[in-house]
Scaffold this active site. Structure first.
Site, short mmCIF file in Angstrom:
data_model
loop_
_atom_site.label_atom_id
_atom_site.label_comp_id
_atom_site.label_asym_id
_atom_site.label_seq_id
_atom_site.Cartn_x
_atom_site.Cartn_y
_atom_site.Cartn_z
N SER A 68 0.80 -1.21 0.00
CA SER A 68 0.00 0.00 0.00
C SER A 68 0.84 1.27 0.00
CB SER A 68 -0.95 -0.04 1.20
OG SER A 68 -1.90 0.99 1.15
N ASP A 285 -2.98 6.34 -3.04
CA ASP A 285 -1.78 5.76 -2.44
C ASP A 285 -1.26 4.66 -3.35
OD1 ASP A 285 -3.68 3.81 -1.98
OD2 ASP A 285 -2.95 3.30 0.02
N GLU A 379 -11.96 6.47 7.20
CA GLU A 379 -10.95 6.85 8.16
C GLU A 379 -10.37 8.20 7.72
OE1 GLU A 379 -8.66 3.25 9.99
OE2 GLU A 379 -8.78 2.92 7.83
#
Length: 542
Positions: A68, A285, A379
């Protein structure tokens, strides 16, 4: 397992020995560490994924090789369950146990114990689809994974180099194929077609397409996916792709990407001359499952729009659509946050819909969101999605609107169920969702940002001797131990206007994270701030 199969398993296991000085742990993100240490882990994950599929009567499970937002030298792997969601938590323990068996003999013993404990019929078929991101170490790790699949007799299907959310999509699409709950065609083309068609439908009532969107692709796999998506979108949205050097060594997530923007709270240096005043942009990302928006105001100042801001924008839009469709008494919308959510976002949302706080970790947010008819979770780091319960999706299909306005709102809600990747946080899907809401609301980045003003905050790590000495309750917002520390934090927080702070232990290293916020920036982050005072207290007692 036949004698010949067992001998093959042993031979292949011996070819992938575990390093003696490393202990592995399967957490929310799966396994994640230096890519050079993961050969044995990938082999054993291949075996475990095959067993998981057998346990599920041959349903396809997924394996994604990625780290990630981590640096390029890291890598990792996680198993995707048959509904396209995270691996069942009880199997995380099996993964950790198998990965740490010191040699082949102990690995086989642990494998036998797992088969007995989980009551797995080894004669069942096994099917696994797998993919990787662009990290150089991924090529060899795929080979180790394939050996594991071969060792357990699993049928493997390579999805090549692709994003984590696409792999999740493919798993669910395969397992729902030719059923009433079909999630879409089980191919990358099916994924892009589903997103682009629903996006165009949602914008069909708008007179003008949105302005071009600048995308920082983190020099990761999201660059190729965004390029393909741009082709499918046609003229409905123009994407300007930056940081697309996928195969240039050392560039992945380096001074760019969603995590860089969130952590540093500033524009990637490579975009300094690209982002114009008033223009909006976003960062993906490394595996395209996180999204961070931002814009430059008329004075050229940078403003970040993180996961909390995305949640507020999306949740309010969905609440309005449910109301306009005449379904507010039948469909309840809720939002899930963690303690890291900015207090201003919680206050803003609490006045509009139910807000639930859960422990940190995607699995906690996802499971809590499933308890709402429509559950929104993001989040602060930009990872999140929206879940429509099966009964809600059926209700939307069967509902008979009584006015044209209700009919339009209903169609938008149905289109949203197709646009949103409900299996996992998906930066590209979420990006299109944000663009839809901005278009419908006729918002600029500045107008979106003005929904509420973030409270100044600071998050730091403090090294401790033993993280296990810190235990929490109330969704990790309060400490149970060490004794007396929470009372001291409460006392300090009351000295600052709007003061809020919590301390929680890391799940992987001997550090605790200290979060603090207050109305005035100098009180949240500074030499005499709430944050610095609590850090000093921690260091005195440790």
């Amino acid at each position: 397992m036949s004698t010949s199969s067992m001998e093959s398993l042993k031979t292949l296991s011996n070819a992938h020995p575990k390093p003696s000085n490393v202990r592995f742990s399967y957490g929310t993100a799966g396994f994640r560490t230096l890519g050079s240490t993961l050969d044995s882990v990938l082999f054993r994950v291949g075996v475990l994924a095959g067993l998981r599929s057998k346990k599920l009567d041959g349903q396809t499970v997924g394996v994604m090789i990625t780290a990630s937002h981590n640096p390029e030298e890291d890598n990792g792997v996680k198993i995707v369950d048959s509904r396209g969601e995270m691996l069942e938590s009880s199997w995380e323990v099996y993964a950790t146990t198998l990965s740490n068996a010191p040699n082949t003999e102990d690995f086989i013993e642990a494998l036998d114990a797992l088969i007995r404990t989980a009551k797995i019929d080894i004669s069942k078929p096994a099917r696994v689809i797998y993919a990787r991101d662009t990290r150089p170490s991924g090529v060899a790790l795929v080979s180790a994974l394939e050996d594991g699949l071969s060792a357990i007799g699993a049928e493997g299907r390579s999805a090549g180099v692709t994003t984590t959310p696409i792999l999740h999509y493919l798993v669910k699409a395969i397992n729902t194929k030719n059923t009433p709950d079909s999630y879409g065609d089980d191919s990358e083309e099916g994924y892009f077609h589903k997103l682009s068609e629903s996006f165009r439908s949602l914008l069909s009532v708008r007179q003008f397409p949105p302005e071009p969107l600048l995308i920082d692709c983190a020099n990761g796999v999201g660059a190729s996916a965004a390029k393909t998506l741009n082709e499918y979108l046609g003229g409905s949205l123009s994407l300007v792709l930056e940081n697309t050097a996928i195969y240039t060594p050392g560039t992945l997530n380096h001074l760019c990407g969603a995590d860089y923007v969130k952590t540093m709270q500033k524009l990637p240096p490579s975009l300094a001359d690209r982002l114009k005043p008033g223009q909006r942009a976003c960062s993906l990302d490394g595996d395209a499952d996180r999204l961070m928006y931002y814009y430059s105001d008329e004075r050229g100042a940078f403003h970040m729009l993180d996961g909390d801001k995305i949640a507020a924008l999306v949740a309010a839009f969905i609440v309005d659509l449910v109301k306009f469709a005449g379904l507010e008494n039948e469909i309840k919308v809720g939002i899930v946050q963690t303690a890291y959510a900015n207090g201003a976002s919680t206050k803003y949302l609490s006045g509009r819909l139910p807000v639930k706080c859960v422990a940190t970790g995607v699995k906690h947010l996802h499971h809590a969101a499933e308890h709402f008819d429509i559950g929104v979770y993001f989040e602060a780091n930009g990872h999140g999605t929206v879940l429509f319960s099966p009964s809600t999706q059926q209700k939307l299909v069967k509902y008979q609107p009584s006015t044209p306005a209700q009919s339009t709102a209903l169609k938008h809600l149905i289109d949203l169920t197709q646009l949103i990747n409900q299996t996992v946080g998906d930066a590209l899907s979420d990006m299109l969702l944000v663009e839809v809401v901005l278009s419908h609301r006729s918002y600029t980045g500045e107008e979106w940002d003005s929904l509420y003003v973030d409270l100044p905050n600071r998050l730091v790590k403090v090294v401790v001797a033993d993280r296990h000495a810190f235990r929490t309750e109330n969704a990790e917002r309060r400490l149970v131990s060490p004794p007396g520390l929470q009372a001291k934090i409460d006392e300090l927080a009351r000295r600052y206007e709007g003061g809020r702070s919590f301390v929680r232990p890391s799940g992987t290293e001997d550090v605790v994270r200290v979060y603090a916020e207050a109305v005035v920036r100098s009180q949240a982050d500074g030499q005499h701030s709430l944050h610095s005072t609590i850090v000093k207290v921690l260091r005195r007692i440790l």
